[in-house]
Design a protein around this motif. Sequence first.
Motif, short mmCIF file in Angstrom:
data_model
loop_
_atom_site.label_atom_id
_atom_site.label_comp_id
_atom_site.label_asym_id
_atom_site.label_seq_id
_atom_site.Cartn_x
_atom_site.Cartn_y
_atom_site.Cartn_z
N TYR A 1 0.81 -1.21 0.00
CA TYR A 1 0.00 0.00 0.00
C TYR A 1 0.84 1.27 0.00
CZ TYR A 1 -3.78 -3.21 0.96
OH TYR A 1 -4.67 -4.23 0.88
N ASP A 2 1.93 1.29 0.74
CA ASP A 2 2.77 2.50 0.77
C ASP A 2 3.37 2.77 -0.61
OD1 ASP A 2 2.28 3.09 3.39
OD2 ASP A 2 4.11 2.14 4.16
N GLU A 3 3.88 1.72 -1.25
CA GLU A 3 4.48 1.89 -2.57
C GLU A 3 3.41 2.26 -3.60
OE1 GLU A 3 5.17 -0.69 -0.57
OE2 GLU A 3 7.29 -0.38 -0.15
N GLN A 4 2.24 1.66 -3.50
CA GLN A 4 1.15 1.96 -4.42
C GLN A 4 0.74 3.43 -4.29
OE1 GLN A 4 -1.83 -0.94 -3.47
NE2 GLN A 4 -0.64 -2.63 -4.31
N ASN A 5 0.60 3.91 -3.06
CA ASN A 5 0.24 5.31 -2.84
C ASN A 5 1.34 6.24 -3.33
OD1 ASN A 5 -2.27 4.72 -1.75
ND2 ASN A 5 -1.45 4.56 0.33
N THR A 6 2.60 5.84 -3.13
CA THR A 6 3.72 6.65 -3.61
C THR A 6 3.70 6.75 -5.13
OG1 THR A 6 5.08 6.04 -1.71
CG2 THR A 6 6.25 6.81 -3.66
N ILE A 7 3.44 5.64 -5.82
CA ILE A 7 3.38 5.66 -7.28
C ILE A 7 2.26 6.56 -7.75
CG2 ILE A 7 2.84 4.25 -9.32
CD1 ILE A 7 4.40 1.97 -7.94
N GLN A 8 1.09 6.44 -7.14
CA GLN A 8 -0.04 7.29 -7.52
C GLN A 8 0.29 8.76 -7.32
OE1 GLN A 8 -3.50 4.06 -6.43
NE2 GLN A 8 -3.51 5.94 -5.35
N SER A 9 0.93 9.09 -6.22
CA SER A 9 1.31 10.48 -5.95
C SER A 9 2.33 10.97 -6.95
CB SER A 9 1.87 10.60 -4.53
OG SER A 9 0.92 10.19 -3.58
N LEU A 10 3.32 10.13 -7.28
CA LEU A 10 4.34 10.51 -8.25
C LEU A 10 3.74 10.76 -9.62
CD1 LEU A 10 7.32 8.14 -7.36
CD2 LEU A 10 7.32 10.63 -7.30
N ILE A 11 2.79 9.93 -10.01
CA ILE A 11 2.15 10.09 -11.31
C ILE A 11 1.43 11.43 -11.38
CG2 ILE A 11 0.28 9.22 -12.78
CD1 ILE A 11 1.22 6.40 -11.88
N LEU A 12 0.68 11.75 -10.37
CA LEU A 12 -0.03 13.03 -10.35
C LEU A 12 0.96 14.20 -10.35
CD1 LEU A 12 -2.78 14.39 -10.25
CD2 LEU A 12 -2.66 14.30 -7.77
N PHE A 13 2.00 14.10 -9.54
CA PHE A 13 3.01 15.15 -9.44
C PHE A 13 3.75 15.33 -10.78
CE2 PHE A 13 7.49 16.25 -8.58
CZ PHE A 13 7.30 17.53 -8.07
N LEU A 14 4.21 14.23 -11.37
CA LEU A 14 4.97 14.31 -12.61
C LEU A 14 4.11 14.79 -13.77
CD1 LEU A 14 7.17 11.13 -12.29
CD2 LEU A 14 7.87 13.50 -12.00
N GLY A 15 2.86 14.38 -13.80
CA GLY A 15 1.95 14.88 -14.83
C GLY A 15 1.75 16.38 -14.73
N THR A 16 1.60 16.86 -13.50
CA THR A 16 1.42 18.30 -13.28
C THR A 16 2.69 19.07 -13.65
OG1 THR A 16 -0.10 17.80 -11.47
CG2 THR A 16 0.80 20.03 -11.55
N ILE A 17 3.84 18.59 -13.21
CA ILE A 17 5.11 19.26 -13.52
C ILE A 17 5.36 19.29 -15.03
CG2 ILE A 17 7.63 19.08 -13.30
CD1 ILE A 17 6.20 20.23 -10.84
#
Length: 187
Positions: A23-39
């Motif tokens: 779950y921690d890694e899954q949440n991290t991946i989801q957060s990274l995807i949103l962050f990288l898409g925005t950047i």
Amino acid sequence: ITILFSLGLFNVVNYFFVKKDNYDEQNTIQSLILFLGTITTLIFYFSGFLFNNSTLAEIIKIYALSFIFAFPANFFNAILIINNKTKYVAYCSIIVTLLNSGGLFISIQEFHSIIFAFYILGIIVPILNFVLLFVKAKNYISTKLTARFSSFKKVIKVSGPLYLTNILGASYIYVSAFFVSVFAGNI
């Protein structure tokens, strides 16, 4: 880094989402995807001023807006395939291809506007693709967006070799195309 992340995205999502207890890694991946898409969206959107051609600057801005939907859509594709929803992904791909082809044809034939085509291909179709995939993928993703450093390190450790092999594969194609164009000229 956003290009690197997107190249190995399916493999990284597959590694961490096949096991249901990451779950921690899954949440991290989801957060990274949103962050990288925005950047990526912001970088491309504001890079349009680098060109003297106003049409090219407008096209870059249009496509910049698609990144905010493209990263999560790729993530949703991976999640749906992992959860045996491959038929749905295939149907969505067919719909998106038809929308791309139809939108391009209509904008050029009826409106005689390449800019209108870019609005369809760069904004409307990615949003529809995002929505189509999200409708099914929402059952398999977490609504929690967090990024723990230990999870981030683990994601980078697993994904690093995948990024490298994807870059080498892509480089091979581009280098081959370069040498063909140098020696054969325009074919």
